[in-house]
Design a protein around this motif. Sequence first.
Motif, PDB file in Angstrom:
ATOM      1  N   ALA A  12      10.042  15.519   9.958  1.00  9.34           N
ATOM      2  CA  ALA A  12      10.920  14.871   8.981  1.00  9.34           C
ATOM      3  C   ALA A  12      10.822  13.347   9.096  1.00  9.34           C
ATOM      4  O   ALA A  12      10.757  12.647   8.079  1.00  9.34           O
ATOM      5  CB  ALA A  12      12.357  15.325   9.176  1.00  9.34           C
ATOM      6  N   TYR A  13      10.810  12.841  10.315  1.00 12.40           N
ATOM      7  CA  TYR A  13      10.658  11.389  10.491  1.00 12.40           C
ATOM      8  C   TYR A  13       9.316  10.920   9.951  1.00 12.40           C
ATOM      9  O   TYR A  13       9.226   9.876   9.314  1.00 12.40           O
ATOM     10  CB  TYR A  13      10.812  10.989  11.966  1.00 12.40           C
ATOM     11  N   SER A  14       8.271  11.674  10.214  1.00  8.15           N
ATOM     12  CA  SER A  14       6.952  11.301   9.690  1.00  8.15           C
ATOM     13  C   SER A  14       6.980  11.211   8.170  1.00  8.15           C
ATOM     14  O   SER A  14       6.416  10.278   7.587  1.00  8.15           O
ATOM     15  CB  SER A  14       5.888  12.310  10.132  1.00  8.15           C
ATOM     16  N   ARG A  15       7.667  12.177   7.534  1.00  2.39           N
ATOM     17  CA  ARG A  15       7.775  12.128   6.066  1.00  2.39           C
ATOM     18  C   ARG A  15       8.578  10.913   5.619  1.00  2.39           C
ATOM     19  O   ARG A  15       8.203  10.217   4.674  1.00  2.39           O
ATOM     20  CB  ARG A  15       8.413  13.415   5.542  1.00  2.39           C
ATOM     21  N   LEU A  16       9.700  10.635   6.316  1.00  7.53           N
ATOM     22  CA  LEU A  16      10.517   9.474   5.941  1.00  7.53           C
ATOM     23  C   LEU A  16       9.742   8.170   6.112  1.00  7.53           C
ATOM     24  O   LEU A  16       9.881   7.239   5.321  1.00  7.53           O
ATOM     25  CB  LEU A  16      11.790   9.427   6.792  1.00  7.53           C
ATOM     26  N   LEU A  17       8.923   8.093   7.150  1.00  7.57           N
ATOM     27  CA  LEU A  17       8.158   6.876   7.410  1.00  7.57           C
ATOM     28  C   LEU A  17       7.002   6.693   6.432  1.00  7.57           C
ATOM     29  O   LEU A  17       6.393   5.622   6.389  1.00  7.57           O
ATOM     30  CB  LEU A  17       7.641   6.888   8.853  1.00  7.57           C
ATOM     31  N   SER A  18       6.716   7.723   5.657  1.00 12.83           N
ATOM     32  CA  SER A  18       5.678   7.639   4.627  1.00 12.83           C
ATOM     33  C   SER A  18       6.271   7.613   3.221  1.00 12.83           C
ATOM     34  O   SER A  18       5.532   7.660   2.235  1.00 12.83           O
ATOM     35  CB  SER A  18       4.727   8.837   4.745  1.00 12.83           C
ATOM     36  N   ASP A  19       7.584   7.566   3.143  1.00  8.54           N
ATOM     37  CA  ASP A  19       8.252   7.580   1.838  1.00  8.54           C
ATOM     38  C   ASP A  19       7.817   6.363   1.018  1.00  8.54           C
ATOM     39  O   ASP A  19       7.626   5.272   1.568  1.00  8.54           O
ATOM     40  CB  ASP A  19       9.779   7.538   2.044  1.00  8.54           C
ATOM     41  N   PRO A  20       7.658   6.524  -0.290  1.00  7.38           N
ATOM     42  CA  PRO A  20       7.266   5.387  -1.131  1.00  7.38           C
ATOM     43  C   PRO A  20       8.327   4.272  -1.163  1.00  7.38           C
ATOM     44  O   PRO A  20       7.998   3.103  -1.399  1.00  7.38           O
ATOM     45  CB  PRO A  20       7.074   5.991  -2.527  1.00  7.38           C
ATOM     46  N   ASP A  21       9.569   4.624  -0.888  1.00  3.02           N
ATOM     47  CA  ASP A  21      10.656   3.645  -0.912  1.00  3.02           C
ATOM     48  C   ASP A  21      10.725   2.920   0.436  1.00  3.02           C
ATOM     49  O   ASP A  21      11.000   3.526   1.472  1.00  3.02           O
ATOM     50  CB  ASP A  21      11.981   4.358  -1.205  1.00  3.02           C
ATOM     51  N   GLN A  22      10.505   1.622   0.411  1.00  2.00           N
ATOM     52  CA  GLN A  22      10.504   0.814   1.630  1.00  2.00           C
ATOM     53  C   GLN A  22      11.838   0.910   2.376  1.00  2.00           C
ATOM     54  O   GLN A  22      11.868   0.934   3.605  1.00  2.00           O
ATOM     55  CB  GLN A  22      10.194  -0.648   1.307  1.00  2.00           C
ATOM     56  N   ARG A  23      12.940   0.992   1.625  1.00  2.00           N
ATOM     57  CA  ARG A  23      14.257   1.088   2.281  1.00  2.00           C
ATOM     58  C   ARG A  23      14.389   2.373   3.087  1.00  2.00           C
ATOM     59  O   ARG A  23      14.982   2.367   4.167  1.00  2.00           O
ATOM     60  CB  ARG A  23      15.375   0.982   1.239  1.00  2.00           C
ATOM     61  N   VAL A  24      13.826   3.460   2.585  1.00  2.00           N
ATOM     62  CA  VAL A  24      13.855   4.734   3.310  1.00  2.00           C
ATOM     63  C   VAL A  24      13.043   4.601   4.595  1.00  2.00           C
ATOM     64  O   VAL A  24      13.483   5.023   5.674  1.00  2.00           O
ATOM     65  CB  VAL A  24      13.325   5.887   2.432  1.00  2.00           C
ATOM     66  N   ARG A  25      11.852   3.997   4.497  1.00  2.00           N
ATOM     67  CA  ARG A  25      11.006   3.808   5.680  1.00  2.00           C
ATOM     68  C   ARG A  25      11.709   2.935   6.716  1.00  2.00           C
ATOM     69  O   ARG A  25      11.721   3.252   7.909  1.00  2.00           O
ATOM     70  CB  ARG A  25       9.673   3.174   5.293  1.00  2.00           C
ATOM     71  N   GLU A  26      12.294   1.842   6.276  1.00  2.00           N
ATOM     72  CA  GLU A  26      12.963   0.917   7.201  1.00  2.00           C
ATOM     73  C   GLU A  26      14.182   1.562   7.857  1.00  2.00           C
ATOM     74  O   GLU A  26      14.426   1.361   9.050  1.00  2.00           O
ATOM     75  CB  GLU A  26      13.352  -0.362   6.472  1.00  2.00           C
ATOM     76  N   LYS A  27      14.948   2.348   7.099  1.00  2.00           N
ATOM     77  CA  LYS A  27      16.115   3.029   7.654  1.00  2.00           C
ATOM     78  C   LYS A  27      15.695   4.047   8.715  1.00  2.00           C
ATOM     79  O   LYS A  27      16.295   4.130   9.796  1.00  2.00           O
ATOM     80  CB  LYS A  27      16.898   3.715   6.532  1.00  2.00           C
TER      81      LYS A  27
END
Length: 144
Positions: free
Chosen positions: A4-19
């Motif tokens: 799940a973290y790997s997916r979040l860190l690849s999210d197109p939304d920069q805010r999601v990645r940073e969070k």
Amino acid sequence: MLAAYSRLLSDPDQRVREKAAQDWVTWEDAVISQEANGKPNAYSDRPGDAVMALVRICAHYFSNGAWLEEGELLRNAGRLAGIPGALVHGRLDMGGPLQTAWELTRAWPDAELHVVGDSGHTGSETFRKVLQEAIERFSPAKEG
């Protein structure tokens, strides 16, 4: 959770990645800060790009099991017979369990385990001394 973290860190939304990266280092900070030589915000005080790089690398490797089958390292450690080694581990390391180093030492015939009582994941002066001694023992003799 790691996937799940790997997916979040690849999210197109920069805010999601940073969070996601910030949540990860908040946990790392909490663990490290409990060590004798730990300090608050050891990870989160780093520049944003360094935080992102650290978290992405950790999540990538952890979520893929470092590309090893479960138990592969211990199962094949006997192949290291005849090769001396030293494992140096902090007794207070809450992020990397001592049991792993202990099991590897038992499976690797020529390895020695040094458990440093005043150290965790962040190390200590004693840890550095033990590590330096091990490096010197395995280094070729210096010529005069």
